[in-house]
Design an enzyme around this catalytic site. Structure first.
Site: not given
Ligand SMILES: NC(=O)c1ccc[n+]([C@@H]2O[C@H](COP(=O)([O-])OP(=O)(O)OC[C@H]3O[C@@H](n4cnc5c(N)ncnc54)[C@H](O)[C@@H]3O)[C@@H](O)[C@H]2O)c1
Length: 329
Positions: A124, A148, A152
């Site tokens: 991120s 967070y 990361k």
């Molecule tokens: N959406 C954004 O703006 C954004 C920006 C930067 C980085 N990211 C990264 O991208 C990735 C996906 O993001 P997203 O927006 O789909 O988030 P999201 O919260 O929709 O999806 C993350 C998923 O991880 C699952 N999870 C959490 N703990 C877990 C565990 N212990 N074991 C198995 N699964 C687990 C959650 O249940 C969830 O479904 C993440 O790593 C997030 O940090 C997202």
């Protein structure tokens, strides 16, 4: 090709699975098996097999070895606790974002026998914290100011070290804030960047907790999926030892977001945005990057939208069937 996707029930994971199901292949190789895992079993795309969904907590010892036992060629690691939750619940953030990642990389390493999968790690732009230049170039060193972002950044370091040691072939992609995010507001402090566009498009009120001059870095969910697919298939030789890349995006202020919404959906939509300053969100957002110059990612073929107009139009196409609904003023 055999693929493992962690966080497969999340917003990006679901979109990635749908895209793979539509394509039926990755980088020209037909899908043999796609394993989706999340704390609750993810929904499987209609195309099955090769899709399999399992429930599993990555931070629990023994789960990652089961997931990697089939020796997937590509692992896309999305499972995470997002920014606001990782800040509120320190133990959960470190357990999932750090321990979960380490256990996954360890499961890969201990397979042995020359196993060396491509591992795409969803990092991120939260790895960067103030002070930083107005436009952050590729040589600015990560110095996070949230738990967070710290988790990361540690993930990026682990990815680079496990790659250097020959256990995996890692690519870390620093995602911009993903807008316009579908579904209800979530537990990311950045949630309002999407709500102020999405909720009015559905005729619902949205709360804006920061001032209009806040500038931030955005890309659509469709662009995020394209980044992951490119990272899963690209030639990694040009990366050398620097395995994490800042992804391209669009730098806009909240005011510019609102004016773009007005141009697409009219004054009635904009009237649904209610200003309700929130000091804690303002303080978090003040430490976030505003713009990047992601030369390395661009040179390696990563592409995002070029304007916020394009980003809203992706939402309208992918979530609203291509029609901007009439919004009652
Ligand atoms: N959406 C954004 O703006 C954004 C920006 C930067 C980085 N990211 C990264 O991208 C990735 C996906 O993001 P997203 O927006 O789909 O988030 P999201 O919260 O929709 O999806 C993350 C998923 O991880 C699952 N999870 C959490 N703990 C877990 C565990 N212990 N074991 C198995 N699964 C687990 C959650 O249940 C969830 O479904 C993440 O790593 C997030 O940090 C997202």
């Amino acid at each position: 090709v055999r693929i493992l996707i962690t966080g497969g029930a999340g917003m990006i994971g679901r979109k990635l699975a749908e895209r793979l199901a539509r394509d039926g292949s990755l980088g020209g190789s037909p899908l043999e098996h796609v394993l989706l895992v999340d704390v609750v079993a993810p929904e499987r795309p209609a195309a099955e097999p090769p899709f399999e969904a399992r429930a599993g907590d990555l931070a629990v010892a023994g789960v990652a070895p089961e997931l990697t036992a089939g020796r997937p060629d590509v692992i896309i690691h999305l499972a995470a606790v997002l920014s606001a939750e990782a800040e509120d619940d320190l133990e959960k953030g470190y357990r999932v974002n750090l321990d979960g990642t380490r256990l996954l990389f360890e499961a890969v390493r201990t397979q042995g026998g020359g196993y060396r999968p491509r591992v795409v790690f969803a990092s991120s732009i939260a790895v960067f914290g103030v002070p930083f230049p107005e436009v952050i170039g590729d040589d600015v060193v990560p110095a996070p100011l949230t738990s967070y972002g710290t988790q990361k950044a540690i993930g990026e370091l682990l990815l680079a070290d496990y790659t250097r040691r020959g256990f995996l072939d890692g690519v870390g992609i620093r995602l911009p804030t993903i807008s316009v995010r579908p579904g209800p507001p979530n537990r990311a402090a950045s949630s309002f960047f999407s709500s102020i566009v999405r909720e009015p498009l559905h005729g619902r009120e949205a709360v804006l907790p920061v001032s209009d001059d806040v500038r931030h870095w955005h890309a659509s969910p469709r662009a995020a999926v394209a980044f992951l697919l490119h990272a899963a298939t690209m030639d990694t030789d040009p990366l050398g030892h620097r395995r994490s890349l800042t992804m391209p995006g669009v730098s806009v202020t909240v005011a510019e977001q609102i004016e773009t919404l007005r141009a697409i959906a009219g004054d009635g939509a904009v009237a649904l945005i209610r200003r309700e300053p929130d000091e804690s969100v303002r303080r978090i957002v003040a430490t976030w990057p505003r713009a990047f110059d992601p030369q390395r990612a661009l040179a390696l073929g990563f592409r995002a939208e070029r304007s916020f107009d394009e980003i809203i139009r992706v939402y309208v196409e992918d979530e609203l069937g291509g029609r901007v609904p009439p919004v009652a003023a």
